[in-house]
Motif scaffolding. Structure first.
Motif, PDB file in Angstrom:
ATOM      1  N   ARG A 207      56.694  37.204  31.390  1.00 56.86           N
ATOM      2  CA  ARG A 207      55.278  36.855  31.530  1.00 56.86           C
ATOM      3  C   ARG A 207      55.084  35.343  31.567  1.00 56.86           C
ATOM      4  N   LEU A 208      55.898  34.611  30.809  1.00 58.75           N
ATOM      5  CA  LEU A 208      55.810  33.158  30.815  1.00 58.75           C
ATOM      6  C   LEU A 208      56.182  32.599  32.178  1.00 58.75           C
ATOM      7  N   VAL A 209      57.247  33.125  32.772  1.00 60.53           N
ATOM      8  CA  VAL A 209      57.653  32.689  34.112  1.00 60.53           C
ATOM      9  C   VAL A 209      56.564  33.039  35.127  1.00 60.53           C
ATOM     10  N   ALA A 210      56.003  34.251  35.008  1.00 61.67           N
ATOM     11  CA  ALA A 210      54.970  34.693  35.948  1.00 61.67           C
ATOM     12  C   ALA A 210      53.708  33.845  35.841  1.00 61.67           C
ATOM     13  N   SER A 211      53.458  33.253  34.667  1.00 60.19           N
ATOM     14  CA  SER A 211      52.249  32.452  34.492  1.00 60.19           C
ATOM     15  C   SER A 211      52.259  31.194  35.349  1.00 60.19           C
ATOM     16  N   PHE A 212      53.437  30.775  35.814  1.00 60.89           N
ATOM     17  CA  PHE A 212      53.538  29.617  36.712  1.00 60.89           C
ATOM     18  C   PHE A 212      53.492  30.024  38.179  1.00 60.89           C
ATOM     19  N   ASN A 213      53.273  31.295  38.440  1.00 64.00           N
ATOM     20  CA  ASN A 213      53.148  31.797  39.802  1.00 64.00           C
ATOM     21  C   ASN A 213      51.668  31.769  40.186  1.00 64.00           C
ATOM     22  N   PRO A 214      51.254  30.944  41.131  1.00 65.81           N
ATOM     23  CA  PRO A 214      49.831  30.845  41.475  1.00 65.81           C
ATOM     24  C   PRO A 214      49.254  32.143  42.020  1.00 65.81           C
ATOM     25  N   VAL A 215      50.082  32.939  42.690  1.00 67.70           N
ATOM     26  CA  VAL A 215      49.601  34.225  43.205  1.00 67.70           C
ATOM     27  C   VAL A 215      49.204  35.127  42.045  1.00 67.70           C
ATOM     28  N   THR A 216      50.031  35.163  41.006  1.00 67.83           N
ATOM     29  CA  THR A 216      49.726  35.975  39.823  1.00 67.83           C
ATOM     30  C   THR A 216      48.427  35.522  39.182  1.00 67.83           C
ATOM     31  N   TRP A 217      48.245  34.201  39.053  1.00 69.70           N
ATOM     32  CA  TRP A 217      47.022  33.703  38.416  1.00 69.70           C
ATOM     33  C   TRP A 217      45.783  34.093  39.217  1.00 69.70           C
ATOM     34  N   VAL A 218      45.836  33.952  40.526  1.00 67.71           N
ATOM     35  CA  VAL A 218      44.673  34.291  41.357  1.00 67.71           C
ATOM     36  C   VAL A 218      44.334  35.769  41.214  1.00 67.71           C
ATOM     37  N   VAL A 219      45.344  36.627  41.333  1.00 66.37           N
ATOM     38  CA  VAL A 219      45.115  38.068  41.240  1.00 66.37           C
ATOM     39  C   VAL A 219      44.538  38.440  39.883  1.00 66.37           C
ATOM     40  N   GLN A 220      45.119  37.893  38.810  1.00 63.80           N
ATOM     41  CA  GLN A 220      44.631  38.201  37.474  1.00 63.80           C
ATOM     42  C   GLN A 220      43.210  37.687  37.261  1.00 63.80           C
ATOM     43  N   SER A 221      42.899  36.521  37.805  1.00 62.43           N
ATOM     44  CA  SER A 221      41.568  35.945  37.618  1.00 62.43           C
ATOM     45  C   SER A 221      40.501  36.741  38.356  1.00 62.43           C
ATOM     46  N   CYS A 225      37.282  39.209  36.720  1.00 64.18           N
ATOM     47  CA  CYS A 225      35.884  39.317  37.142  1.00 64.18           C
ATOM     48  C   CYS A 225      35.458  40.773  37.311  1.00 64.18           C
ATOM     49  N   PHE A 226      36.296  41.570  37.966  1.00 61.63           N
ATOM     50  CA  PHE A 226      35.930  42.933  38.331  1.00 61.63           C
ATOM     51  C   PHE A 226      36.315  43.973  37.281  1.00 61.63           C
ATOM     52  N   ILE A 227      37.451  43.776  36.625  1.00 61.99           N
ATOM     53  CA  ILE A 227      38.046  44.841  35.823  1.00 61.99           C
ATOM     54  C   ILE A 227      38.061  44.539  34.324  1.00 61.99           C
ATOM     55  N   TYR A 228      38.637  43.413  33.948  1.00 68.83           N
ATOM     56  CA  TYR A 228      38.951  43.177  32.544  1.00 68.83           C
ATOM     57  C   TYR A 228      37.814  42.558  31.742  1.00 68.83           C
ATOM     58  N   ASN A 229      36.792  42.070  32.439  1.00 70.98           N
ATOM     59  CA  ASN A 229      35.601  41.536  31.765  1.00 70.98           C
ATOM     60  C   ASN A 229      35.951  40.445  30.743  1.00 70.98           C
ATOM     61  N   LYS A 230      36.556  39.373  31.242  1.00 65.63           N
ATOM     62  CA  LYS A 230      36.843  38.234  30.386  1.00 65.63           C
ATOM     63  C   LYS A 230      36.815  36.960  31.219  1.00 65.63           C
ATOM     64  N   TRP A 231      36.607  35.830  30.561  1.00 65.02           N
ATOM     65  CA  TRP A 231      36.571  34.535  31.238  1.00 65.02           C
ATOM     66  C   TRP A 231      38.001  34.066  31.466  1.00 65.02           C
ATOM     67  N   PHE A 232      38.332  33.753  32.701  1.00 62.00           N
ATOM     68  CA  PHE A 232      39.712  33.403  33.019  1.00 62.00           C
ATOM     69  C   PHE A 232      40.156  32.127  32.311  1.00 62.00           C
ATOM     70  N   PHE A 233      39.241  31.196  32.095  1.00 56.53           N
ATOM     71  CA  PHE A 233      39.616  29.909  31.487  1.00 56.53           C
ATOM     72  C   PHE A 233      39.824  30.020  29.979  1.00 56.53           C
TER      73      PHE A 233
END
Length: 268
Positions: A207-221, A225-233
């Motif tokens: 998960r730490l390695v994946a956190s530096f993947n910009p694609v992962t961050w965009v998808v999760q963010s 908005c739609f699913i997890y109901n939390k502020w990305f920042f």
């Protein structure tokens, strides 16, 4: 470096109307001659989502609701951003070869090519997000206040992939081998970025390695908005690594632009 940043920002501001017009022209050219026209903006992503949904539901039997939201919405919130990022990974990193007439034949700032191409793809993505919101509301899915952060997510997307394009396009123009290498990254990025699965169950190191993947961050963010109901920042474990990668690519973009932009027209 700060002089280069000032130059790039100044060029984009001075030519802002031309950038907007070129982005719209690029969209028109993409679907020119097609009878269905803009319908194709949604047709391809919709087919992909349907295929993935069928495969996961009936093949892997993994399509239960996530956080009380339909699995299909969770899938769309990952696949729609991927179409934007997939084009940036491949074509966006080689825009000078895509528009050689702007590089060679007229006096046109090279930084604007990356800007209007990224903007044209962002317009398509914004249409996809609007379509997703409408469909969600029409089917009775409640979307909360966390949707307000979606425009901010799109701003970060635009900044990162613009920097990506400016950093790598000069190198791709000079070396076709580098361009071909970047085009091979689409498949690894897709399968290793949590687009089709939830990475929360991964080991901590992964998960730490994946956190530096910009694609992962965009998808999760977007899914925040739609699913997890939390502020990305508020999720600093993923947001801070993304900011680090964003800063690295901004520095790389300014460095490569300053060092190589005079050589690009001669190579092409």
């Amino acid at each position: 470096m700060f002089a280069t940043l000032k130059e790039v920002v100044g060029e984009n501001w001075h030519w802002r109307r031309q950038v907007w017009n070129l982005a719209k022209i690029d969209l028109v050219k993409t679907y020119r001659g097609a009878a269905l026209g803009k319908v194709w903006l949604f047709a391809k992503p919709a087919v992909y989502i349907l295929v993935f949904w069928v495969a996961l539901k009936f093949g892997l039997r993994s399509s239960s609701d996530i956080n009380g939201k339909p699995f299909l919405l969770w899938l769309a919130a990952g696949v729609f951003p991927w179409f934007f990022m997939s084009d940036m990974i491949t074509t966006g990193s080689d825009v000078y070869r895509r528009y050689p007439y702007l590089v060679n034949r007229i006096k046109f700032p090279l930084s604007l090519i990356s800007t209007f191409y990224t903007l044209s793809l962002l317009i398509i993505f914004a249409c996809m997000m609007a379509f997703t919101i409408v469909v969600s509301l029409a089917t009775g899915v409640h979307l909360g206040r966390y949707m307000l952060q979606l425009p901010l997510v799109m701003v970060f997307m635009f900044l990162f992939w613009l920097a990506w394009s400016m950093a790598l396009s000069p190198l791709s123009a000079i070396s076709r081998d580098f361009s071909n290498l970047l085009k091979t990254l689409g498949t690894p990025f897709f399968w290793l970025s949590g687009i089709l699965f939830d990475i929360s169950g991964w080991p901590r190191t992964a998960r730490l390695v994946a956190s530096f993947n910009p694609v992962t961050w965009v998808v999760q963010s977007v899914r925040d908005c739609f699913i997890y109901n939390k502020w990305f920042f508020m999720d600093l474990d993923s947001f801070l690594p993304f900011l680090c990668v964003l800063l690295i690519f901004i520095v790389l973009a300014l460095h490569n632009y300053y060092r190589l932009y005079r050589e690009v027209p001669d190579v092409l």
